[in-house]
Design an enzyme around this catalytic site. Structure first.
Site, PDB file in Angstrom:
ATOM      1  CE  LYS A 153      46.830  19.630  68.751  1.00 22.13           C
ATOM      2  NZ  LYS A 153      48.057  19.026  68.276  1.00 22.13           N
TER       3      LYS A 153
HETATM    4  C1  LIG Z   1      49.235  18.066  68.447  1.00 21.60           C
HETATM    5  C2  LIG Z   1      50.590  18.570  68.810  1.00 21.60           C
HETATM    6  C3  LIG Z   1      51.715  18.292  68.032  1.00 21.60           C
HETATM    7  C4  LIG Z   1      51.697  17.312  66.896  1.00 21.60           C
HETATM    8  O1  LIG Z   1      50.840  17.621  65.899  1.00 21.60           O
HETATM    9  P1  LIG Z   1      50.641  16.516  64.726  1.00 21.60           P
HETATM   10  O2  LIG Z   1      50.014  17.306  63.635  1.00 21.60           O
HETATM   11  O3  LIG Z   1      49.731  15.472  65.300  1.00 21.60           O
HETATM   12  O4  LIG Z   1      51.969  15.979  64.398  1.00 21.60           O
HETATM   13  C5  LIG Z   1      52.910  18.893  68.353  1.00 21.60           C
HETATM   14  N1  LIG Z   1      53.019  19.709  69.410  1.00 21.60           N
HETATM   15  C6  LIG Z   1      51.971  19.987  70.203  1.00 21.60           C
HETATM   16  C7  LIG Z   1      52.158  20.936  71.339  1.00 21.60           C
HETATM   17  C8  LIG Z   1      50.736  19.402  69.947  1.00 21.60           C
HETATM   18  O5  LIG Z   1      49.703  19.642  70.770  1.00 21.60           O
END
Ligand SMILES: *Cc1c(COP(=O)(O)O)cnc(C)c1O
Length: 409
Positions: free
Chosen positions: A207
């Site tokens: 991310k």
């Molecule tokens: C990555 C992601 C999540 C989950 O994030 P985590 O921190 O891995 O739980 C939720 N929603 C979207 C749209 C994502 O891309």
């Protein structure tokens, strides 16, 4: 032994970890306090200031943040929540954690953000008992996803939520930093700055900022914040750091059956440093995205991601859509071609209504969200990360150009 497949020369993503971040983690490891403590408090305070929210609660994932948000909002068994079909598993599964029903909403063909016309249809159909196999449902909330880092129109979200009496939880996993404004004369509003009852950010490994695994729930509502804080740590009335700090380490009260969602100080130390570079890393991704747009502009067989007015784009993703009618190969073969050229890619996403669980449980079919059904099959996300070199980007562009040229219809 030879690896079966060579690692791609250009990975889909490579996290940007500076020396200060390594040092911050080492400092925590040597500090004597590893789990949620002073670094977590600091990260929460910094994050709240960064997005412009009153409260920030650091958690071990965005999924945890979404779960705590819907729990704190009182989502009850059998109620329904509007969830875009074009999202990751988390957005809908947290609704299922509460034994509630995710009502899947179609997307716009260009941005992949949720389509309010379809949200209107689905909301009404759910309330009238016209969704296949489901009784009339009480629709109580919606969870917009800011796909790839382009914020959903905030004015439209607010109008819709008000008209239908819904709470809003942002799935802001892609939206740090991202902003929206009504028009050129209006101020920018950052995602998390009162854009929803709760906004949920992700610090997963790929991310826009990362703590390896991690997430943050932000809210202006102190009651929601309090509930999420308690439920994040076993439903205890006071966290371990607070007990340690005040000298009554052994005493606590269980006030609810909570979860184990707290972030460690090790991760928070990384997060504090990453957050300092969040704007700078966004600018780096934006430059790369603009460069892609320039260099790929004359490749007829692909459509570039739209530039939406009055958005500060987080550029978490750089998705392109193949004009399949101009190519002799499909999206999956295109991905294989890029992989053979050493280029990592990804697809965001196979929409939820095309997954076996949601089809079996709720009778969603390909026709339930026709735009997503059609569009996801021609979409592919290209590598985009702040440390990407010019050579790496040229390699991606060259691989796309040559795959399109070789398979021109
Ligand atoms: C990555 C992601 C999540 C989950 O994030 P985590 O921190 O891995 O739980 C939720 N929603 C979207 C749209 C994502 O891309």
């Amino acid at each position: 032994m030879r690896p079966l497949r060579m690692a791609p020369a250009v990975p889909f993503f490579r996290p940007s970890i500076a020396d200060a971040e390594v040092q911050a983690v080492v400092d925590v490891l040597q500090s004597g306090w590893l789990t949620s403590g002073p670094r977590v408090k600091q990260f929460e305070a910094d994050f709240a200031v960064f997005v412009g929210a009153k409260h920030a609660i650091a958690l071990n994932s965005a999924t945890a943040a979404l779960h705590l948000a819907v729990e704190a909002l009182g989502l009850a068994r059998g109620q329904a929540v509007l969830v875009p079909t074009m999202t990751f598993a988390s957005t809908a599964e947290v609704v299922r954690y509460m034994d509630a029903v995710p009502v899947l909403v179609d997307c716009h063909a260009d941005s992949f953000n949720l389509d309010f016309d379809d949200a209107e249809r689905k909301c009404t159909a759910a309330r009238d008992g016209r969704l296949p196999g489901l009784p009339p449902l009480e629709v109580v909330g919606m969870i917009p996803v800011h796909v790839g880092g382009v914020m959903v129109d905030l004015a439209a979200t607010r109008r819709f939520a008000e008209r239908h009496q819904l709470w809003v939880v942002d799935d802001a996993a892609h939206a740090l930093p991202a902003a929206w404004r009504r028009d050129a004369a209006a101020p920018w509003i950052r995602c998390g700055e009162g854009t929803a009852q709760v906004s949920c950010f992700s610090f997963y490994a790929n991310k826009t900022i990362t703590t390896g695994e991690g997430g943050m729930a932000v809210t202006d509502d102190s009651q929601l914040a309090e509930r999420m804080r308690i439920m994040a740590l076993h439903g205890l009335s006071r966290d371990a750091w607070e007990r340690y700090r005040t000298g009554s380490a052994w005493d606590y009260r269980i006030v609810a059956p909570g979860f184990k969602y707290n972030l460690t100080d090790i991760a928070a130390a990384l997060g504090i440093e990453q957050l300092k570079r969040a704007d700078e890393m966004r600018t780096a991704r934006e430059s790369l995205a603009l460069e892609y747009r320039d260099r790929l502009a004359d490749v007829d067989a692909i459509e570039l991601p739209p530039m939406v007015d009055h958005r500060q784009h987080a550029w978490h993703l750089f998705p392109v859509s193949l004009r399949l009618e101009q190519l002799t190969i499909g999206r999956d073969a295109f991905i294989e071609q890029l992989h053979a050229s050493g280029i990592g890619t990804s697809v965001h996403w196979r929409p939820l209504h095309l997954h076996p669980y949601y089809q079996d449980q709720f009778k969603w079919t390909a026709e339930s969200c026709p735009t997503a059904t059609r569009e996801w099959q021609r979409r592919v996300s290209l590598p985009l990360f702040p440390g990407m070199s010019a050579d790496e980007q040229h390699a991606v562009v060259a691989a796309v150009q040559s795959a399109c040229a070789r398979h021109q219809r």
